[in-house]
Write an enzyme that holds these catalytic residues in place. Structure first.
Site, mmCIF file in Angstrom:
data_model
loop_
_atom_site.group_PDB
_atom_site.id
_atom_site.type_symbol
_atom_site.label_atom_id
_atom_site.label_comp_id
_atom_site.label_asym_id
_atom_site.label_seq_id
_atom_site.Cartn_x
_atom_site.Cartn_y
_atom_site.Cartn_z
ATOM 1 N N LYS A 57 -25.224 -20.424 -2.296
ATOM 2 C CA LYS A 57 -24.435 -21.397 -1.527
ATOM 3 C C LYS A 57 -25.161 -22.739 -1.415
ATOM 4 C CE LYS A 57 -24.165 -18.535 2.030
ATOM 5 N NZ LYS A 57 -23.821 -17.884 3.308
ATOM 6 N N SER A 101 -7.781 -13.596 -1.838
ATOM 7 C CA SER A 101 -7.211 -13.248 -0.543
ATOM 8 C C SER A 101 -7.733 -14.166 0.547
ATOM 9 C CB SER A 101 -7.481 -11.798 -0.207
ATOM 10 O OG SER A 101 -8.817 -11.513 -0.422
ATOM 11 N N TYR A 148 0.786 -1.230 0.000
ATOM 12 C CA TYR A 148 0.000 0.000 0.000
ATOM 13 C C TYR A 148 0.823 1.288 0.000
ATOM 14 C CZ TYR A 148 -3.462 -3.500 1.106
ATOM 15 O OH TYR A 148 -4.241 -4.619 1.051
ATOM 16 N N ALA A 151 -25.304 -28.673 -1.015
ATOM 17 C CA ALA A 151 -26.083 -29.905 -1.206
ATOM 18 C C ALA A 151 -25.207 -31.029 -1.757
ATOM 19 C CB ALA A 151 -27.256 -29.640 -2.149
ATOM 20 N N HIS A 152 -24.143 -30.639 -2.466
ATOM 21 C CA HIS A 152 -23.210 -31.641 -3.014
ATOM 22 C C HIS A 152 -21.952 -31.761 -2.149
ATOM 23 C CE1 HIS A 152 -25.421 -32.434 -6.756
ATOM 24 N NE2 HIS A 152 -25.768 -31.160 -6.698
ATOM 25 N N HIS A 198 -7.341 1.064 1.566
ATOM 26 C CA HIS A 198 -7.041 -0.303 1.963
ATOM 27 C C HIS A 198 -5.931 -0.505 2.985
ATOM 28 C CE1 HIS A 198 -7.754 -4.427 1.437
ATOM 29 N NE2 HIS A 198 -8.245 -4.314 0.237
ATOM 30 N N MET A 239 -19.833 -29.581 -1.120
ATOM 31 C CA MET A 239 -18.663 -28.843 -1.613
ATOM 32 C C MET A 239 -18.626 -27.458 -0.972
ATOM 33 S SD MET A 239 -18.558 -29.627 -5.676
ATOM 34 C CE MET A 239 -18.383 -31.289 -6.327
ATOM 35 N N SER A 240 -17.430 -26.948 -0.766
ATOM 36 C CA SER A 240 -17.272 -25.589 -0.264
ATOM 37 C C SER A 240 -17.808 -24.606 -1.307
ATOM 38 C CB SER A 240 -15.785 -25.312 -0.008
ATOM 39 O OG SER A 240 -15.483 -23.962 -0.266
#
Length: 639
Positions: free
Chosen positions: A432, A467, A123, A437-438, A356, A440-441
């Site tokens: 999401k 990030s 930065y 449901a599967h 930031h 997975m993340s």
């Protein structure tokens, strides 16, 4: 489309966009109720001292993982040369071991071996304008007002909500956040209010006035005011009182032909550093700038924006939050060095912009979530019947030299505004819920859709930045999740290959998602490669050693050339953050996955003929739908 959310930009030599990692895969960062509303002396410090320090990963582990991360983005001959350089770097008794020992020693003697370096490299030493290149924007859902009175009323309530949050910070009763059962560093919450970036000729700095700050800055028609927000007994002004004061400010700033001094903060940092010296020669200017820097935050009451079609409203709102639309619109109605700016349009468009250096997105979002929630509550506080002091107008004396600086800033800002291509979309088919449901993340699923979308557009993989939060550690900031992996490359190459059976494609998808989840867990526990490699390089610089060959190798430059710079910034409010690309031929992608939809903000530069934000947004939608179809049409694989 949808409004934006920002993420933190990042590359070690580019602007960094770094955001705290969403809590998606590790359950939510649930908030623990404060024990009491009274100040508990030292509670914050006690909490901070209990956090572990950021570890220094083993040298060999980082070297192995670095080579592995390069596999999907390098040619075979390039990879061969890099393997040789890495082997030389990490050999027994070599330069790598020496740098590692020095870094381990630094870790023992500092609160966090990385954070001070990171703020400088990412930065304060970064000289491109903070606008677009570094500071994220955040778009809130459109509010239910469309005139000046509604704008003022909402701005007053939002300000009261921020002051309510500030009380928790001041009393150290802010609920501690947790991730996967582990407490997170809360330091960033203490850095976002009452702070400001100060331009320098070669390097900027950040000041924080949390102990003394009692006013906010209000900008209207490019004119700045200092507004005291506490009564004489120390209680914050109520929304009704703030409303009266904001009306006074608007009445005192009706003229629109004022020199927009705020536009100077959009400049290249070296140019602004020089203009700042000019501006500060005058005592009145110095006092006005100091009042802005010392204020709790900036409230921007914007004028009109260009009329656009309904489908472009969110994208236009994102642009308004990110840079103001150019000098003819609201880019001069800002002070972009201020850590936190709330932006309220006359037409119900609202959001924020943040500088930031002091913080990532999640603490900003938590504060905004709280403030927005507060605006929806009925006014509880009894408004004291006391006369309020007039808000103080901040005057500027404009010399011919400063006028010239302002004109140059307008010109550069307008070029940048023309160059930025921003697309905010709402993916409304699912959120999401489907990846969950599967089993997975959701974050990994979305990242693999981004990889597939990019591959379909360009027939190659690219270095991808996501990030990850290091807030499990004291003063932790971010590290990089490298979403392009050998597993993701195998998945995207096979996906549209008609010769591959669906069962194999599902298997490759699961492997890619699991690899991403594994890298994420590695990153948030301080075991990723990017900040470690940066730390070793910084040691070499500080010890005046020659920079090791692995850093001058073209592979290192390619590894840091992020054509996809991404961040998940989840929130309770249905909003989205946005930020610009970190490379001239790349994209910035920020997303907020809600349960049944996903908000995306995609950016690119118009001067690059190869990139197109709308095309990538469309490709991501197609990838998400095709991935769901594949999962639903394939006999249940072993999940």
């Amino acid at each position: 489309m949808i409004a934006l959310f920002t993420t933190t930009k990042q590359t070690d030599h580019l602007g960094l966009v770094g955001m705290a990692k969403p809590c998606g895969l590790m359950k939510s960062c649930h908030l623990v109720k404060p024990v009491s509303a009274a100040r508990v002396s030292g509670r914050y410090l006690t909490h901070q001292k209990g956090l572990p320090g950021l570890p220094v990963p083993p040298l060999q582990q980082t070297c192995e993982r670095y080579v592995r991360a390069l596999e999907p983005i390098l040619e075979v001959d390039e990879l061969k040369q890099t393997r040789e350089l890495v082997a030389e770097f990490q050999k027994a008794g070599g330069v790598g071991e020496r740098l590692q020992r020095s870094l381990e020693k630094r870790a023992q003697n500092t609160e966090n071996w990385l954070s001070e370096w990171w703020v400088l490299v990412a930065y304060l030493d970064y000289r491109l304008p903070v606008v677009v290149h570094s500071s994220p924007g955040l778009v809130l859902p459109r509010m239910n007002f469309s005139d000046k009175q509604g704008q003022i009323r909402f701005a007053a309530k939002l300000t009261a909500g921020v002051l309510d949050f500030k009380t928790m910070i001041d009393n150290e009763t802010l609920p501690v956040e947790y991730l996967g059962g582990k407490p997170l560093c809360m330091n960033q919450y203490y850095e976002v209010l009452s702070s400001c970036r100060i331009p320098g000729l070669k390097r900027d700095s950040v000041v924080n006035h949390a102990k003394t700050s009692k006013h906010i800055t209000v900008v209207h028609n490019f004119q700045f005011f200092a507004l005291e927000v506490y009564n004489s007994d120390g209680t914050p002004l109520t929304a009704d009182q703030l409303c009266i004061q904001l009306e006074r400010i608007c009445s005192a700033s009706l003229q629109t032909n004022v020199e927009p001094v705020g536009i100077l903060t959009t400049q290249h940092r070296d140019s602004w550093g020089k203009a700042y010296v000019n501006l500060s020669k005058d005592k009145t200017n110095r006092e006005s700038v100091s009042a802005i820097q010392r204020s709790i935050f900036t409230l921007c009451l914007d004028g009109a924006m260009p009329q656009v079609s309904d489908e472009m409203l969110r994208s236009c709102a994102a642009v308004q939050m990110l840079h103001g639309g150019g000098s003819q619109w609201n880019s001069g109605n800002r002070w972009f060095d201020k850590t936190l700016q709330f932006i309220i349009g006359e037409d119900g468009v609202c959001g924020a912009n943040y500088e930031h250096a002091p913080a990532e997105g999640p603490p900003i979002v938590a504060l905004i979530d709280h403030a927005v929630e507060y605006t929806r509550k009925p006014e509880m506080a009894q408004t004291p019947m006391v006369p309020l002091p007039m808000p103080q107008k901040l005057h500027f004396n404009i010399t011919p030299e400063i006028k010239k600086d302002i004109e140059e800033a307008k010109h550069a800002m307008n070029i940048l505004a023309q160059d930025l291509d921003m697309m905010v979309t709402v993916f409304g088919h699912f959120g999401k819920n489907v990846p969950k449901a599967h089993k997975m993340s959701p974050d990994a699923f979305i990242q693999m859709a981004l990889q597939l979308a990019y591959y379909r557009m360009y027939q190659r993989c690219c270095a991808t930045y996501e990030s990850a939060s290091l807030r499990m550690f004291r003063l932790g900031r971010t590290d990089t999740i490298r979403s392009a992996s050998s597993a993701s490359a195998a998945f995207v190459r096979a996906f549209d290959d008609p010769s591959k059976p669906n069962t194999e494609k599902v298997d490759l998808m699961e492997k890619a998602v699991n690899a991403h989840r594994s890298y994420t867990n590695m990153a948030i526990t301080g075991q990723a490669i990017d900040r470690h490699l940066l730390g070793l390089k910084m040691v070499a610089v500080e010890e005046k050693l020659s920079i090791p060959d692995i850093y001058t190798d073209t592979a290192y430059a390619k590894a840091l050339h992020y054509k996809l710079s991404t961040s998940q910034v989840p929130s309770k409010t249905d909003c989205v953050m946005c930020f610009g690309p970190v490379s001239s031929d790349g994209y910035g992608v920020c997303y907020n996955p809600m349960n049944d939809h996903i908000n995306f903000a995609v950016s690119s530069f118009n001067t690059c003929k190869e990139t197109n934000a709308a095309h990538l947004a469309q490709a991501v939608e197609g990838a998400l739908l095709d991935m769901r179809t594949l999962l639903e049409q394939t006999p249940k694989a072993k999940l």
